[in-house]
Enzyme design. Structure first.
Site, PDB file in Angstrom:
ATOM      1  N   HIS A  93     -10.617   6.108 -31.061  1.00 42.38           N
ATOM      2  CA  HIS A  93     -10.310   6.292 -29.662  1.00 42.38           C
ATOM      3  C   HIS A  93      -9.847   7.760 -29.476  1.00 42.38           C
ATOM      4  CE1 HIS A  93      -8.205   5.536 -25.838  1.00 42.38           C
ATOM      5  NE2 HIS A  93      -7.244   6.367 -26.296  1.00 42.38           N
ATOM      6  N   GLU A  94      -9.051   8.067 -30.480  1.00 44.31           N
ATOM      7  CA  GLU A  94      -8.346   9.667 -30.407  1.00 44.31           C
ATOM      8  C   GLU A  94      -9.167  10.615 -30.715  1.00 44.31           C
ATOM      9  OE1 GLU A  94      -5.565   9.795 -29.185  1.00 44.31           O
ATOM     10  OE2 GLU A  94      -4.954   7.791 -29.306  1.00 44.31           O
ATOM     11  N   HIS A 118     -11.007  11.327 -27.278  1.00 45.44           N
ATOM     12  CA  HIS A 118     -10.157  12.136 -26.646  1.00 45.44           C
ATOM     13  C   HIS A 118     -10.769  13.509 -26.959  1.00 45.44           C
ATOM     14  CE1 HIS A 118      -7.890   9.624 -23.870  1.00 45.44           C
ATOM     15  NE2 HIS A 118      -7.293   8.822 -24.891  1.00 45.44           N
ATOM     16  N   GLU A 162      -8.354   7.390 -20.353  1.00 42.07           N
ATOM     17  CA  GLU A 162      -8.216   6.275 -21.436  1.00 42.07           C
ATOM     18  C   GLU A 162      -9.400   5.278 -21.049  1.00 42.07           C
ATOM     19  OE1 GLU A 162      -6.006   5.877 -23.620  1.00 42.07           O
ATOM     20  OE2 GLU A 162      -5.221   7.859 -22.855  1.00 42.07           O
TER      21      GLU A 162
END
Length: 301
Positions: A130-131, A134, A199
């Site tokens: 997930h990071e 980003h 998100e």
């Protein structure tokens, strides 16, 4: 759609900033506001990663990486088509993580010791993916710019109270008071809307990077439960960084949903579970076996 909405929200933030400059000092004030914003954003662009890592006392992971975190990040970054980011650990029992950096070549991923101690290897992989999403989506740069704009708007709005705006048709005392309160509120809402939009996009991209949407879904549920019951003092002292974390590090029950920096965790988990249900036909890629390998049960650590 997510990128289009982000662009519109960024345009709204810029227009709000320039509008306050115009109210304060006419067309000259509008130009000054734009120049000031450019300078502040340039400074934040180059220094935001160092500042936020320092705020949270993050330490780089070196040769004593007993968890194999660096290897996992390297494998997932390779699966995402990204250069290897710097890897940091934050000493706090709250399970959480964030990414920072102005671009993929100057990025860092930071995870807490609570995350390593409480989550399985699969769940940690979902969080890291997930990071990395980003970073790949350049959300870290977008959120740095919006945070800087929000702070600058608050500063200009406070000037409106003291200087009263333009003498020829300025807002007056009541108008200045309204501007002082409403402009920062509007800026904060736009900033939060951008964060919530990004998100959902990072959840989907992160699930594709690690190849298992349920890894991230399970991790989000455990992270939310941990953040709700475990204090994170550094985050409480620096609430402006809350939007950077995968889940809100501040206690959710103390804040109205309107001002939430993150979308509902339950909604995020539901989207990921739907994605998992269609994974067999959607061609969700699988991450390298080295990153996916995990113990059968229990926390990682």
């Amino acid at each position: 759609m997510g990128y289009a909405r982000t662009a519109m929200l960024m345009a709204a933030m810029t227009a709000l900033f320039m509008g306050i400059g115009y109210v304060l000092a006419g067309s000259g004030g509008m130009v000054f506001a734009l120049v000031a914003a450019a300078g502040m954003n340039a400074f934040s662009w180059w220094n935001s990663d160092k500042m936020v890592l320092r705020m949270h006392n993050a330490r780089p992971v070196g040769g004593t990486d007993t968890h194999g975190l660096v290897r996992m990040v390297a494998d997932l970054a390779d699966a995402a088509g990204l250069p290897m980011p710097a890897v940091y650990v934050i000493d706090t029992p709250q399970p959480n993580a964030f990414a920072t950096g102005r671009n993929p070549d100057n990025a860092a991923v930071a995870v807490t010791t609570g995350l390593l101690q409480q989550l399985s290897r699969e769940e940690v992989a979902g969080v890291v993916a997930h990071e990395l999403a980003h970073i790949r989506n350049r959300d870290t740069a977008i959120m740095t710019v919006t945070a800087t704009f929000a702070g600058a708007i608050t500063m200009l709005a406070n000037f409106a109270l003291f200087f009263g705006g333009r003498r020829d048709g300025g807002p007056g005392l009541l108008g200045s008071l309204a501007l002082m309160f409403l402009a920062p509120l509007a800026a904060g809402l736009v900033q939060m809307a951008i964060s919530r939009t990004r998100e959902y996009a990072a959840d989907r991209a992160g699930a594709e990077i690690c190849g298992h949407p349920l890894w991230l879904a399970d991790a989000l549920e455990r992270l939310q439960a941990g953040a709700a019951r475990i204090d994170y003092d550094a985050a409480e002292r620096n609430p402006a960084t809350a939007h950077m974390f995968i889940v809100n590090p501040l206690h959710a029950h103390t804040r109205d949903a309107l001002f939430a920096t993150h979308p509902s965790t339950a909604n995020r988990v539901a989207e990921l579970r739907k994605m998992a249900g269609g994974a067999s036909s959607s061609g969700v890629p699988r991450v390298r076996k080295e990153a996916a390998r995990a113990p059968k049960s229990g926390p990682w650590g």
